[in-house]
Design a protein around this motif. Sequence first.
Motif, PDB file in Angstrom:
ATOM      1  N   ALA A 227       0.988  -1.196   0.082  1.00 32.12           N
ATOM      2  CA  ALA A 227      -0.100   0.100   0.131  1.00 32.12           C
ATOM      3  C   ALA A 227       0.972   1.183  -0.105  1.00 32.12           C
ATOM      4  N   GLY A 228       2.111   1.156  -0.330  1.00 32.93           N
ATOM      5  CA  GLY A 228       3.175   2.316  -0.702  1.00 32.93           C
ATOM      6  C   GLY A 228       3.226   2.639  -2.321  1.00 32.93           C
ATOM      7  N   ILE A 229       4.213   3.550  -2.429  1.00 31.32           N
ATOM      8  CA  ILE A 229       4.424   3.951  -3.706  1.00 31.32           C
ATOM      9  C   ILE A 229       5.845   4.428  -3.749  1.00 31.32           C
ATOM     10  N   ASP A 230       6.624   4.166  -4.675  1.00 30.42           N
ATOM     11  CA  ASP A 230       8.004   4.660  -4.876  1.00 30.42           C
ATOM     12  C   ASP A 230       8.265   5.678  -6.157  1.00 30.42           C
ATOM     13  N   LEU A 231       8.126   6.922  -5.820  1.00 30.58           N
ATOM     14  CA  LEU A 231       8.342   7.887  -7.312  1.00 30.58           C
ATOM     15  C   LEU A 231       9.828   8.001  -7.300  1.00 30.58           C
ATOM     16  N   SER A 232      10.856   7.449  -6.538  1.00 31.72           N
ATOM     17  CA  SER A 232      12.180   7.624  -6.844  1.00 31.72           C
ATOM     18  C   SER A 232      12.886   6.505  -7.589  1.00 31.72           C
ATOM     19  N   VAL A 233      12.157   5.313  -7.870  1.00 30.85           N
ATOM     20  CA  VAL A 233      12.984   4.257  -8.637  1.00 30.85           C
ATOM     21  C   VAL A 233      13.741   4.835  -9.736  1.00 30.85           C
ATOM     22  N   GLY A 234      13.144   5.569 -10.596  1.00 28.60           N
ATOM     23  CA  GLY A 234      13.814   5.913 -11.752  1.00 28.60           C
ATOM     24  C   GLY A 234      15.104   6.799 -11.663  1.00 28.60           C
ATOM     25  N   SER A 235      14.936   7.889 -10.753  1.00 25.17           N
ATOM     26  CA  SER A 235      16.271   8.764 -10.573  1.00 25.17           C
ATOM     27  C   SER A 235      17.219   7.901  -9.539  1.00 25.17           C
ATOM     28  N   ALA A 236      16.630   7.037  -8.848  1.00 30.36           N
ATOM     29  CA  ALA A 236      17.695   6.053  -8.034  1.00 30.36           C
ATOM     30  C   ALA A 236      18.444   5.193  -8.958  1.00 30.36           C
ATOM     31  N   MET A 237      17.773   4.531  -9.931  1.00 31.43           N
ATOM     32  CA  MET A 237      18.216   3.833 -10.899  1.00 31.43           C
ATOM     33  C   MET A 237      19.626   4.681 -11.803  1.00 31.43           C
ATOM     34  N   VAL A 238      19.019   5.910 -11.935  1.00 29.16           N
ATOM     35  CA  VAL A 238      20.051   6.585 -12.841  1.00 29.16           C
ATOM     36  C   VAL A 238      21.153   6.910 -12.150  1.00 29.16           C
ATOM     37  N   LEU A 239      20.921   7.083 -10.931  1.00 26.94           N
ATOM     38  CA  LEU A 239      22.170   7.269  -9.643  1.00 26.94           C
ATOM     39  C   LEU A 239      23.043   6.129  -9.680  1.00 26.94           C
ATOM     40  N   ALA A 240      22.431   5.013  -9.756  1.00 23.67           N
ATOM     41  CA  ALA A 240      23.502   3.975  -9.338  1.00 23.67           C
ATOM     42  C   ALA A 240      23.887   3.550 -11.105  1.00 23.67           C
ATOM     43  N   SER A 241      23.435   3.863 -12.123  1.00 21.16           N
ATOM     44  CA  SER A 241      24.069   3.359 -13.295  1.00 21.16           C
ATOM     45  C   SER A 241      25.203   4.664 -13.404  1.00 21.16           C
ATOM     46  N   MET A 242      25.017   5.875 -12.968  1.00 26.20           N
ATOM     47  CA  MET A 242      26.125   6.641 -13.249  1.00 26.20           C
ATOM     48  C   MET A 242      27.582   6.380 -12.447  1.00 26.20           C
ATOM     49  N   VAL A 243      27.033   5.884 -11.096  1.00 30.02           N
ATOM     50  CA  VAL A 243      28.302   5.412 -10.214  1.00 30.02           C
ATOM     51  C   VAL A 243      28.858   4.391 -10.713  1.00 30.02           C
ATOM     52  N   ILE A 244      28.005   3.258 -11.397  1.00 31.29           N
ATOM     53  CA  ILE A 244      28.816   2.286 -11.789  1.00 31.29           C
ATOM     54  C   ILE A 244      29.508   2.449 -13.113  1.00 31.29           C
ATOM     55  N   ALA A 245      29.128   3.479 -13.889  1.00 30.98           N
ATOM     56  CA  ALA A 245      29.956   3.888 -15.056  1.00 30.98           C
ATOM     57  C   ALA A 245      31.179   4.634 -14.844  1.00 30.98           C
TER      58      ALA A 245
ATOM     59  N   THR B  71       9.047   9.658  -1.010  1.00 36.31           N
ATOM     60  CA  THR B  71       9.787   9.117  -2.019  1.00 36.31           C
ATOM     61  C   THR B  71       9.919  10.427  -3.119  1.00 36.31           C
ATOM     62  N   LEU B  72       8.805  11.199  -3.126  1.00 37.24           N
ATOM     63  CA  LEU B  72       8.783  12.495  -3.706  1.00 37.24           C
ATOM     64  C   LEU B  72      10.059  13.431  -3.478  1.00 37.24           C
ATOM     65  N   GLY B  73      10.319  13.294  -2.321  1.00 38.96           N
ATOM     66  CA  GLY B  73      11.668  14.011  -1.674  1.00 38.96           C
ATOM     67  C   GLY B  73      12.936  13.328  -2.078  1.00 38.96           C
ATOM     68  N   THR B  74      12.947  12.224  -2.143  1.00 37.61           N
ATOM     69  CA  THR B  74      14.285  11.586  -2.476  1.00 37.61           C
ATOM     70  C   THR B  74      14.119  11.306  -4.032  1.00 37.61           C
TER      71      THR B  74
END
Length: 338
Positions: free
Chosen positions: A81-99, A142-145
């Motif tokens: 019963a939650g929602i995560d608005l940050s999954v896309g931005s968190a994924m981009v952050l992880a991809s940039m760190v990896i790269a 998640t809107l904040g994060t």
Amino acid sequence: MLPAHDPALEFLDHRTPIDRARGLLHRYPALSPAIVLVVSVIVFGFLNDRFWAPGNLSLITQQVAVVGTLAVAQTLVILTAGIDLSVGSAMVLASMVIAQVTSAAGVPAVPALMIGLVVGLATGGLNGLLVTRLKLPPFIATLGTLNIFLAITLLYSRGATVRGAEMPSLMTWTGTTFPVFGVRISTGVLLMLGAYLLVALVLSRTAWGTHVYAVGDDKDAARLSGISVNRVLLSVYLSAGAILALAAWIQIGRSNAASPNVGVDLNLDSITAVVIGGTSLFGGRGTVWGTLLGALIVGVFRNGLSLAGLDVLYQTLAVGVLVIIAVSLDQWIRKVRK
């Protein structure tokens, strides 16, 4: 001796066909998106012969890989019963760190992927702590994060794109393709399907999966039954973080680069796939296989409308209408008489 009269049988016998259909959809949440997907494929195929071409089907499956993987993480959160608005931005952050750690710091591929996993877990852990410790509504937390992760990504990367040639070959391995009955499937698609299979097994075969559904259905009842609600919620957000780290790797292979400007709509697209896939925004009902169908429906609609020559705005309009219909259907199904 004749069996005793069962009032329940009499009640079931008097249900209308609509009541039976609603009960069926309530028991099998993935049924309605499956019907929509089959009808969509048939209709778009008849509207344009190119839709069924192996090259076009290859494009659809590869486009769904990233959103479909993020949608797995989103499904876990929405089931509670939650929602995560940050999954896309968190994924981009992880991809940039990896790269960046591979191209600039010279870190080998496998350790770099592990660092990306740590970043994903950190983003999920932060969301989980905000929800469980500070008692913030998931939407607000998640809107904040979302904005925090986006800002960190831009500051860390300085807005620069890291190309695939600057990274070890393992980084772009998820973008390699191979033929299956004429359709070229990428390694990223297989990793996505592996994530679906693993999460489906965990949700259906473990106590943790039962607890996830229980928390989403009724937190107070779950707490009274002895379930540690906060622990379950935190573990869900951590699991989502691990999955989005996998999505980051798939994204790098898909685009043959890591860019801080990619995936602007991924947050909403992941939610769209989950909702269209039959998972209730109110929690406690849904399956990851329905989410996979939802992601495919979005991909099919965008592709089919594009082949029909419609502007991208009409594609977005169609997806928006699908979301409204899916949520309305969910509201109707939730009123099923038990």
